[in-house]
Design an enzyme around this catalytic site. Structure first.
Site, PDB file in Angstrom:
ATOM      1  N   GLU A 103       6.992 -33.696  -1.269  1.00 50.38           N
ATOM      2  CA  GLU A 103       5.771 -33.224  -1.898  1.00 50.38           C
ATOM      3  C   GLU A 103       6.103 -32.504  -3.211  1.00 50.38           C
ATOM      4  OE1 GLU A 103       2.277 -33.276   0.335  1.00 50.38           O
ATOM      5  OE2 GLU A 103       3.560 -34.865  -0.370  1.00 50.38           O
ATOM      6  N   SER A 141       0.114  -1.165  -6.413  1.00 50.06           N
ATOM      7  CA  SER A 141       0.283  -2.273  -7.352  1.00 50.06           C
ATOM      8  C   SER A 141       0.991  -1.825  -8.619  1.00 50.06           C
ATOM      9  CB  SER A 141      -1.082  -2.838  -7.752  1.00 50.06           C
ATOM     10  OG  SER A 141      -1.667  -3.537  -6.691  1.00 50.06           O
ATOM     11  N   HIS A 148       0.816  -1.214   0.000  1.00 47.75           N
ATOM     12  CA  HIS A 148       0.000   0.000   0.000  1.00 47.75           C
ATOM     13  C   HIS A 148       0.851   1.267   0.000  1.00 47.75           C
ATOM     14  CE1 HIS A 148      -4.283  -1.516   0.788  1.00 47.75           C
ATOM     15  NE2 HIS A 148      -3.575  -2.447   0.192  1.00 47.75           N
ATOM     16  N   LYS A 192     -13.908  -8.271  -8.442  1.00 50.93           N
ATOM     17  CA  LYS A 192     -13.107  -9.113  -9.329  1.00 50.93           C
ATOM     18  C   LYS A 192     -12.426 -10.241  -8.549  1.00 50.93           C
ATOM     19  CE  LYS A 192      -9.909  -8.635 -13.160  1.00 50.93           C
ATOM     20  NZ  LYS A 192      -9.231  -7.706 -14.065  1.00 50.93           N
ATOM     21  N   ASP A 193     -11.913  -9.910  -7.350  1.00 47.67           N
ATOM     22  CA  ASP A 193     -11.256 -10.930  -6.527  1.00 47.67           C
ATOM     23  C   ASP A 193     -12.244 -11.999  -6.079  1.00 47.67           C
ATOM     24  OD1 ASP A 193      -8.709 -10.038  -6.706  1.00 47.67           O
ATOM     25  OD2 ASP A 193      -8.714  -8.907  -4.829  1.00 47.67           O
TER      26      ASP A 193
END
Lengths: 213, 421
Positions: free
Chosen positions: B279, B212, B208, B235-236
């Site tokens: 894994e 972005s 922040h 959107k998320d």
């Protein structure tokens, strides 16, 4: 970035293609209760003498729909909530096989190939030239041919044995993951719900973004 | 926001201004693609892992003689215990998948470049903590693969100079992996997620601060920024729906596809499984470990392999913004690197008995490090080639502005230094 996805998919495909090497008989395991009950009986008759299933209790067998009288016969004095323990003692096991037969509760998931391995192992016995039984899948196994397929030459008898092996495999697959049926059933509802939800969320997203010029 | 309650709170706590600053007024580039959903998804998976983990811990017994049985108790007798356990087990893989995509996106679009270095490095720290948490969690079912995986990996610390043996014992709490290892791994496996939550907060504060990046790589002017809420929350959430569909396919229809069959056999220190595999998310790094013939070298190579990403802000010397979008050669490098990761993953999965697999692993390991080390040279050469070829107007302007800013900052710095002398 769609090329990325294609590259990844290609990689995954080539990985799964190489994953399995031993050629095992494929089996479609049954999941309906009557078949499982039959498998449980076959297991009790052919395997219980040597093998334990410590995560399966007599009550579980009852819940599969097996006759109370039959279950009572198997458990004798033991309570319904005791696990199904082998009849043979571990000391006798050591004397006879030089090892304790493994617990079978999780066996259908404990080997590469899963149920296919189990089934192929059970029907993999054959008669060697010297008259003893060998096994294609696990050549050095100490377990004597439990279903007698190595000495069965008659086609009808062989297919009968294969059927028994199949029903035992189905039972053991159930025993390894007893909630699998419930899981896939719930899964179907969850999928329908999520697809509808995602559709709605998509519309919400479109609606909100349409405010932008 | 208004109303007497909100007013009452706002006098005592900056609620409204916080929501405004971080959500409803938080400027987000309008052109973010769906590749920007994965940070949010990682946050959701983290919450799901903590939630399912807390409930699993209510029924799990961290005791070498009880652990395996307690997992079966969860699977068979606890109400919806199977759901909790499969959600948690699949969740671990989902976490790595989401994080790997998140990292790939950052690399592809060059989002690690200035001014986002700290954001990238806190992410690197999160990756390390995630790996540690997953590794310790994998011991808890106390199956054969749990036991031998922990044995092999803790044993690697032997290569520490002088105190190697002591470190191994210190990590295990015993001479070999046993009950003491299990209890400490359980304790730390419960602790680490909360450290991760703390680190995520730092990660978000950094985000922040710098905001972005975006697929064009160009700092968007104010008119191309839109508030995070409601646009990106919507959107998320849609992305979350799609993610949950894929996740649920694994949880409900193929949960065992991610569990090694050998881990359904209780841990047995006397019997080594004929093929110890980690894994899937550790496979590329495991392949690098095994590709170096010398154990010390292997451990160093593996550790370095995980840490290489942190060097990217220094290695990438191109001033062209937007990552692979405007840089065809960087794009090729990116895809070759992904391909190399897949090859390494495959090599890590195969037993090292086949000599050609070993050679492939060594070549792929070389390529892994080479793909980082060539970045400074290739990026510089690519830059001058692209400038000669001609770049879009906006990008040239941006680069010139950045250059001017840098010059100004340098002069400022020199002036200040001159003052103090």
């Amino acid at each position: 970035m769609s090329t990325l996805l294609k590259v990844m998919l290609l990689g995954l495909l080539s990985m799964s293609a190489y994953a399995e090497e031993a050629k095992l008989e494929k089996i479609e395991v049954a999941t309906d209760k009557p078949a499982l009950a039959r498998g449980a009986e076959d297991w009790m008759n052919n395997c219980h003498s040597c093998h334990t299933m410590k995560y399966v209790k007599y009550r579980d067998l009852l819940n599969l729909g097996i006759d109370k009288a039959k279950v009572d016969g198997w458990r004798g004095e033991a309570s319904l909530d005791t696990p199904v323990i082998a009849q043979m003692s571990e000391a006798d096991d050591m004397a006879t096989f030089a090892r304790v037969p493994p617990d079978l509760s999780l066996m259908a998931q404990a080997r590469d190939g899963g149920p296919n391995y189990m089934y192929s192992y059970l029907i993999g016995y054959y008669l060697k030239p010297d008259g003893t039984a060998g096994n294609h899948v696990f050549p050095e196994t100490k377990m004597p041919d439990p279903l007698g397929i190595s000495s069965a030459s008659d086609a009808a008898q062989r297919s009968e044995i294969k059927k028994t092996a199949g029903s035992i495999t189905s039972f053991l697959t159930w025993a390894a993951d007893p909630h699998a049926g419930e899981r896939t059933k719930l899964g179907n509802y969850v999928m329908v719900y999520l697809v509808l939800l995602s559709g709605l969320l998509y519309l919400v997203k479109k609606q909100i973004w349409s405010r932008l010029k | 926001m208004s109303g007497p309650i909100i007013n009452w709170i706002d006098k005592r706590f900056p609620l409204t201004s916080f929501v405004k600053h971080e959500l409803t007024d938080y400027p987000t580039p309008r052109n973010l693609s769906y590749w920007w959903n994965f940070g949010f998804l990682a946050g959701i998976v983290l919450v799901m892992q903590v939630a399912t983990g807390i409930f699993l811990a209510m029924h799990y017994k961290a005791d070498a003689s009880l652990a395996f049985d307690s997992i079966q108790h969860i699977m068979r007798e606890v109400n919806y215990g199977w759901l909790l356990r499969y959600m948690h087990a699949v969740g671990a893989s989902a976490f790595f998948f989401v994080i790997f995509v998140h990292m790939a996106r950052t690399l592809y679009y060059g989002s690690f470049r200035a001014p986002r270095e700290l954001l990238w490095w806190t992410g690197q720290g999160l990756l390390l903590m995630l790996m540690a948490t997953a590794f310790m969690g994998y011991l808890l079912p106390w199956g054969q693969m749990s036991f031998w995986g922990a044995t092999v990996i803790t044993n690697l610390f032997k290569v520490t100079p002088f105190i190697g043996d002591d470190i191994v014992i210190w990590l295990r709490g015993d001479y070999s992996v046993g009950d003491d290892t299990l209890t400490r791994f359980f304790s730390l496996h419960y602790l680490f997620p909360f450290l991760i939550i703390g680190a995520v907060i730092v990660h978000l504060v950094a985000l922040h601060t710098v905001k972005s990046s975006n697929p064009s790589g160009i700092d968007l002017k104010a008119k191309d920024n839109i508030p995070f809420h409601p646009y990106f929350t919507a959107k998320d959430l849609y992305g979350l729906g799609i993610f949950l569909i894929v996740y649920s396919v694994f949880v409900f229809f193929m949960p065992n596809s991610l569990i090694e069959p050998a881990n359904n056999v209780p841990a047995n220190p006397m019997v080594t499984p004929n093929h110890i595999v980690p894994e899937w998310y550790f496979l590329p790094f495991y392949a690098i470990l095994r590709s170096v013939p010398n154990m010390f070298g292997g451990v160093v190579a593996m550790a370095l392999a995980v840490m290489m990403f942190a060097f990217m802000p220094f290695l990438d010397r191109s001033r062209i913004p937007g990552g692979a979008r405007y840089r065809p050669i960087y794009r090729i490098q990116f895809y070759l690197f992904l391909l190399d990761m897949l090859v390494l993953g495959y090599v890590g999965y195969k037993p090292p008995t086949n000599p050609s697999i070993v050679v492939v692993g060594q070549v792929a390991t070389f390529c892994y490090f080479a793909s980082f080390f060539v970045v400074p040279f290739v990026s510089k050469m690519e830059e001058s080639w692209l400038i000669k070829r001609g770049l879009p107007q906006g990008i040239m302007e941006l680069m010139e502005r950045e250059k001017r800013d840098l010059e100004e900052r340098k002069q400022e710095h020199r002036r200040r230094k001159g003052d103090t002398v």
